[in-house]
Design an enzyme around this catalytic site. Structure first.
Site, mmCIF file in Angstrom:
data_model
loop_
_atom_site.group_PDB
_atom_site.id
_atom_site.type_symbol
_atom_site.label_atom_id
_atom_site.label_comp_id
_atom_site.label_asym_id
_atom_site.label_seq_id
_atom_site.Cartn_x
_atom_site.Cartn_y
_atom_site.Cartn_z
ATOM 1 N N HIS A 36 46.224 42.789 90.551
ATOM 2 C CA HIS A 36 45.641 41.466 90.807
ATOM 3 C C HIS A 36 46.049 40.935 92.166
ATOM 4 O O HIS A 36 45.313 40.192 92.807
ATOM 5 C CB HIS A 36 46.022 40.485 89.703
ATOM 6 N N GLU A 41 35.073 45.248 79.427
ATOM 7 C CA GLU A 41 36.135 45.830 80.245
ATOM 8 C C GLU A 41 37.055 46.736 79.437
ATOM 9 O O GLU A 41 38.079 47.179 79.939
ATOM 10 C CB GLU A 41 36.937 44.739 80.964
ATOM 11 N N CYS A 83 31.580 42.177 87.551
ATOM 12 C CA CYS A 83 32.468 41.289 88.301
ATOM 13 C C CYS A 83 33.751 42.004 88.735
ATOM 14 O O CYS A 83 34.595 41.410 89.385
ATOM 15 C CB CYS A 83 32.785 40.037 87.514
HETATM 16 C C1 PEP Z 1 38.133 43.437 85.637
HETATM 17 O O1 PEP Z 1 38.953 43.860 84.822
HETATM 18 O O2 PEP Z 1 37.305 44.156 86.225
HETATM 19 C C2 PEP Z 1 38.099 42.008 85.983
HETATM 20 C C3 PEP Z 1 37.144 41.494 86.721
HETATM 21 O O3 PEP Z 1 39.127 41.239 85.548
HETATM 22 P P1 PEP Z 1 40.594 41.292 86.181
HETATM 23 O O4 PEP Z 1 40.544 42.121 87.427
HETATM 24 O O5 PEP Z 1 40.985 39.891 86.457
HETATM 25 O O6 PEP Z 1 41.390 41.908 85.100
HETATM 26 MG MG MG Z 2 40.038 42.479 83.542
#
Ligand code: PEP
Ligand code: MG
Length: 560
Positions: free
Chosen positions: A194, A436, A507
């Site tokens: 992240h 996901e 996303c």
């Molecule tokens: C993902 O897992 O692709 C996502 C968009 O969420 P995060 O990266 O915040 O886990």
């Molecule tokens: Mg995610």
């Protein structure tokens, strides 16, 4: 000049001064000076440099981020010249015969304590400003840096601080002061963490994984960060600086060329339109979202409202945060994902126990379902905010239809409560889920009838499909983000969405991968949500691509 090699996780070039984080505070010792006049002059010279630097930072930031946000630097410049503060330093040097470094640290301690004890909140907050100003003066006195003064002349206006740290947590990253930080470098860190994603959202060049080389950087040293190639130059020579400044200009020129895609639809050469939206962590990102002309917000990671604090954000606080984002996107959809705490995003006040495998643990909706009070507070805040724009809400980390049904029931309960209290909310708020986990992708045909949309989280989908911990930098070399298994799961998810007549977006970071854009368009994806800086390059790619969309393609309920 020393060259460190790491991994560039957010592209671009930056030149600036190293600011080391997480280092033990340097112990400033007192020693007696005999020539107090010379010591006082040392202080005056350091102070003059500090004020000059702050004024320069103010001028630069005013142009970049506006007067209001830049004001901090002019306030700091004023505070540095405060007579009482300078008298306190003078007293320590002239009367008590202390060295300038000690005198500054004593005066800073005294003034910070005085501010910290004031009743007025604004004044109390000034305590940390005193600390920042003292750090700058100390740096100009040579504390914690051997070469910085001599390198000062290499720095041009606007070349801000480069944060150097062993590692940064997502909450530390999101709190970096964007007014003064121009890049960051860490010893550890993986490409899909992240922290890396945030650096892209914040459009900060970032190099992670420079390893022990980090120890070679001293506070205040001049650094040139070439994040496109994962390189960090410590005390760069003139030729390197020239070459990298040229790259900064070229990058700026490339960005200027992309401006022609602002205000344009994201439509392929053969007329198919998709939406290119932005991923955000909070209101601070909205300036970039608007600057890059996003078609909407496709992922608002709401959990950042919960990080870096001592207690849960109240309903009111959350309502304000969502409302402010929605109001900045009139007529455009804002997708807020409900709380995705857990794994690498930890907040102590949740009281979660340590886990052997946190990525497979109590996170996201698993917390929402075990702590319905926390979820209901968020749901109420979201519903109240829905009145101010076009809100959509999605649930992260879904693995089953049962979870979706239970969350939807809680959502309905929040609506009933508000209705009974006569609190208004929008008639229609789309409810979606993130795809996901491999489980969700595989049963996407069963999940699609339960929701209004899917948003594919390719970051976690990759982690769980390929069994690769996204926090583990050693695994980056094994990470094939174009792996057939992932692309098949995405294709299946898109087909399930099409079949049910709901819209589907991506996303995760894969959405910004220009090598896959054509393939995603051919699959029939409706939306791509990416970091703000990736929007215009992606729109250019869409607008210059010709695709034949699947014949049975239905979009957002359109019938073929
Ligand atoms: C993902 O897992 O692709 C996502 C968009 O969420 P995060 O990266 O915040 O886990
Ligand atoms: Mg995610």
């Amino acid at each position: 000049m020393l060259t460190l090699q790491g991994k560039g996780v957010s592209g671009g070039v930056a030149i600036g001064r190293a600011r080391l984080l997480h280092k033990e505070r340097i112990e400033i010792t007192r020693h007696l000076v005999t020539d107090t006049d010379t010591e006082w002059q040392r202080y005056e010279a350091a102070l003059a440099k500090t004020v000059e630097e702050l004024e320069r930072l103010y001028e630069w930031s005013r142009e970049e981020i506006g007067h209001e946000n830049a004001q901090l630097f002019s306030v700091h410049a004023m505070m540095a010249q405060d007579e009482d503060f300078n008298d306190a330093v003078r007293y320590e040097i002239m009367d008590k015969k202390s060295n300038a470094e000690y005198a500054v640290s004593q005066a800073a301690r005294q003034f910070s304590a005085a501010f910290a004890n004031m009743d007025d909140t604004y004044m109390r907050e000034r305590a940390s400003d005193v600390g920042d100003i003292a750090q700058r003066i100390l740096m100009h006195l040579g504390v914690g840096q051997e070469n910085a003064d001599e390198s000062d002349s290499h720095l041009a206006t606007g070349e801000g601080d480069i944060i150097c740290a062993e590692d940064l947590t997502p909450s530390e990253t999101v709190q970096l002061d964007r007014r003064s930080v121009s890049a960051f470098v860490t010893a550890q860190g993986s490409a899909n963490s992240h922290t890396a994603i945030l650096s892209r959202t914040m459009n900060l060049p970032a190099v992670v994984g420079v390893g022990e080389g980090l120890g070679q950087i001293c506070n205040g040293a001049v650094l040139a960060v070439d994040a496109d190639n994962g390189r960090v130059y410590v005390d760069p020579d003139a030729a390197t600086l020239r070459a990298l400044r040229l790259r900064i200009e070229q990058n700026a020129h490339a960005r200027t060329l992309l401006q022609k895609y602002r205000g344009r639809e994201s439509r392929t050469l053969d007329g198919h339109r998709i939406e290119i939206c932005a991923n955000i962590g909070g209101i601070e990102d909205m300036e970039e979202v608007i600057r890059n002309d996003a078609d909407g917000v496709g992922l608002f990671r709401s959990e950042f409202l919960y990080l870096g604090r001592e207690d849960f954000p109240s309903e009111e606080e959350q309502f304000e945060a969502y409302r402010r984002v929605l109001e900045q996107m009139p007529g455009k959809r804002v997708v807020v994902r409900t709380l995705d705490i857990g794994a690498d995003k930890q907040a102590a006040y949740f009281g979660l126990s340590a886990e052997e495998n946190p990525a497979l643990g109590l996170r996201a909706i698993r917390i929402s379902l075990t702590r319905p009070d926390v979820f209901l507070t968020q749901a109420r805040a979201l519903l109240r905010a829905s009145y101010y724009g076009t809100l959509a809400v999605m649930f992260p980390f879904v693995t089953s239809a049962d979870e979706v049904n239970r969350l939807t029931a809680l959502w309905e309960r929040a609506k009933t409560d508000l209705r009974e209290q006569g609190i208004p909310y929008a008639d229609r708020v789309e409810i979606g889920i993130m795809i996901e986990t491999p489980a969700a992708a595989i049963i996407s045909d069963r999940l699609a009838p339960l929701v209004d949309f899917f948003s594919i989280g390719s970051n976690d989908l990759t982690q769980y499909t390929l069994a690769l911990d996204r926090q583990n930098a050693a695994l980056d070399v094994f990470c094939d983000s174009h792996h057939e298994a992932i692309l098949r799961l995405i294709r299946h998810t898109v087909q399930s969405a099409r079949h049910a007549g709901i819209w589907v977006g991506i996303c995760g970071e894969l959405g910004a991968d220009l090598a896959l854009t054509e393939q995603f368009l051919r699959m029939g994806i409706d939306e791509l949500s990416v970091s703000p800086a990736a929007i215009l390059p992606l729109r250019e790619r869409v607008c210059t691509t010709r695709v034949k969309w699947p014949e049975d393609h239905t979009r957002k309920g359109e019938k073929i």
